[in-house]
Design an enzyme around this catalytic site. Structure first.
Site: not given
Ligand code: ADP
Length: 539
Positions: A230, A306, A340, A437
């Site tokens: 994804k 990560e 990161c 961060e």
């Molecule tokens: P940021 O806040 O910097 O966008 P995230 O950790 O939320 O970082 O996003 C990183 C990835 O995790 C993206 O592909 C996002 O769609 C996905 N993501 C966000 N929320 C969820 C969740 N509840 N379950 C699985 N994947 C998620």
């Protein structure tokens, strides 16, 4: 969905393929050490949004070797961070699409040719893909720049070549993965088989969409797994484009499936799916906790994480100050500060503090911010309005908490998400800008007296991703290297991220490692085979 031939418009100042190939290097280090003199001050952004850099071929989901609409028919927009305008509407994958993709990956693993192919054949497909990607370097880089806002020079000269290198590196591993024979205590022949785990669910962020794709997809495929990946909702385009090249390279249908969509819907569905055998996630620590929880609540699939960081960059009293200023600058401002492992706490020894701050400020004022497609631009826009507002709030909080704003602090222009390179001095450990961060172009410079003190303060965080050390003293380098509780220590350099080097976090910066040979074990399981022997004399 709109399907068109990809082409780069000739009006862009692209580095030509042959010229850029000659100049390409395999580490960010090299990019940062090019001459940067002669850049003017970053007073205004000269964006030319009238130029669409490339046409978008693929905006559908990739499931079982076909580009298809979402089951719901829904789409979502992806935006140009230079202007906030829509680039394309992309199929919005959800639970039903994740089901279809996992089913395809399952079939390709259980029945399909991928894990049953010889390792040599798998490596050849990966090598053909790397060759195709190299050929299409410039348009892939243009897609990455358009969707993300990173500079085209960085994407074309550093990141896409690094992606190619990662695939070649892991292609080389495919036929070198093997088990052991093991001495036992009884009359048995004992061996281990190192087998792929099955269907790998992978979730990538928006800051390095393709580079992190390569860190995940390449080791998984090399070991014989199949993948459902994804993409981040902010940057769905490049993974779709290059995965088409993978099919052209001979990757069988269902081996690599790409879902565009949102985290709480498509991402969560992937994490909790009972037929996904392994998860690999890169993103924020808070989302990492959710991912781990979803695994625990479903089928206990192993998870590699990560996550975030607040990395110290320590400049000792004997350091080459000019080199330290330049590398510390790159360590925080590279990729608009959206790394990161950004060196986001610059600790400087008190004896050189004032000189360092002056030079760091002068360097930030020279940083060229502008349209990331233009030659010579060092910093493009932030990814979106959410991050943009968050960063400006942190800058406000730095001022309010009493840090000295040396330079920057404002947005640039009135369109897009450009922020001035910002430097704070007199930063204290308890300020939010020193603890959280920020993920933006904000340098915090802190003062320290001795090594013992800086070790304690550098480690006083729940993060542990990386650290930088600048010193000419071997004893200081060795002490810091051992004392810092982080997954990577860069000494007199920063952000050297070759395919061969393991990368990952201590503490809440993650678990497991990506890149290097260390990543392979997270895509394999070890089967012990014990065979009784009638004639132990031959053992
Ligand atoms: P940021 O806040 O910097 O966008 P995230 O950790 O939320 O970082 O996003 C990183 C990835 O995790 C993206 O592909 C996002 O769609 C996905 N993501 C966000 N929320 C969820 C969740 N509840 N379950 C699985 N994947 C998620």
């Amino acid at each position: 969905m709109q399907i068109m031939a990809t082409r780069i418009l000739s009006s862009l100042h692209h580095v030509s393929s042959s010229a850029s190939a000659a100049k390409r290097c395999l580490g960010l280090y090299c990019l940062w050490h090019r001459s940067i003199s002669g850049f003017g001050a970053s007073a205004a952004v000269d964006v030319d949004p009238s130029i669409p850099p490339v046409q978008i071929d693929h905006s559908q989901l990739l499931i079982n070797g076909q580009f298809v609409d979402a089951a719901s028919g829904k789409t979502f927009p992806t935006y140009d961070p230079r202007t906030g305008d829509i680039i394309a509407n992309v199929a919005e994958g959800d639970r039903e699409d994740v089901n279809r993709a996992v089913h395809a990956a399952r079939k390709a693993f259980d029945e399909g040719p991928w894990p049953k192919m010889t390792a040599y054949e798998r490596s050849r497909v990966m090598l053909r893909f790397a060759d195709l990607l190299e050929k299409h370097n410039d348009e892939v880089a243009a897609i990455e720049t358009w969707d993300n806002g990173k500079t085209y020079e960085q994407a074309a000269n550093v990141e896409i070549p690094m992606v190619v290198r990662v695939f070649r590196y892991y292609a080389g591993w495919a036929d070198k993965i093997h088990g052991l024979t093991v001495p036992g205590d009884g009359p048995h022949h004992i061996q281990t088989l190192h087998e792929p785990i099955g269907v790998a669910g992978q979730i990538v962020p928006w800051n390095f969409p393709l580079l992190i794709y390569s860190w995940k997809v390449a080791p998984a495929l090399s070991c014989g797994n199949t993948v459902v990946l994804k993409t981040a909702e902010q940057t769905p385009l490049s993974a779709l484009y290059v995965s088409k090249l993978f099919l052209e390279a001979g990757l069988p249908p269902g081996v690599l499936n790409i879902i565009s969509g949102f985290g709480p819907s498509a991402g969560a569905a992937l994490c909790s799916h009972m037929d996904v055998d392994k998860l690999a996630f890169t993103g924020s620590t808070s989302t990492g906790k959710i991912v781990l929880g979803l695994s625990a609540q479903s089928n206990l699939k192993p998870v590699t994480l990560e996550l975030g960081g607040k990395s110290p960059f320590i400049v000792c009293k004997d350091a080459d100050v000019d080199a330290a200023v330049e590398t510390a600058h790159s360590a925080i401002f590279f990729n608009q500060g959206q790394c990161c492992c950004a060196g986001s706490r610059t600790f400087v020894h008190e004896s050189i503090y004032d000189e360092f701050v002056e030079k760091a400020k002068a360097r930030a004022l020279k940083r060229v911010v502008g349209d990331p497609f233009k030659n010579g631009v060092e910093q493009g826009p932030q990814i979106d309005s959410v991050q943009f507002e968050k960063i400006l709030n942190y800058i406000r909080s730095g001022v309010e908490s009493g840090a000295t704003l040396e330079s920057g602090g404002q947005r640039i222009g009135s369109k897009g998400y450009y922020i001035q390179p910002t430097v704070f001095s007199n930063v204290q450990d308890n300020m939010s800008i020193a603890k959280d961060e920020i993920f933006g172009p904000v340098q915090s410079i802190l003062k320290f007296k001795d090594l013992e003190e800086v070790i304690r303060r550098a480690n006083a965080t729940s993060y542990g991703l990386a650290a930088g050390v600048f010193t000419k003293n071997l004893e200081s380098a060795n002490t810091l290297m051992h004392a810092l509780r982080v997954g990577t220590v860069w000494i007199n350099c920063y952000d050297v991220l070759d395919a061969t080097i393991p990368f990952g976090g201590y503490k809440m910066s993650g678990q497991g490692r990506v890149k290097g040979m260390h990543s392979l074990s997270s895509y394999l399981q070890v089967k012990a085979v014990v065979t009784a022997m009638k004639n132990p004399a031959w053992l």
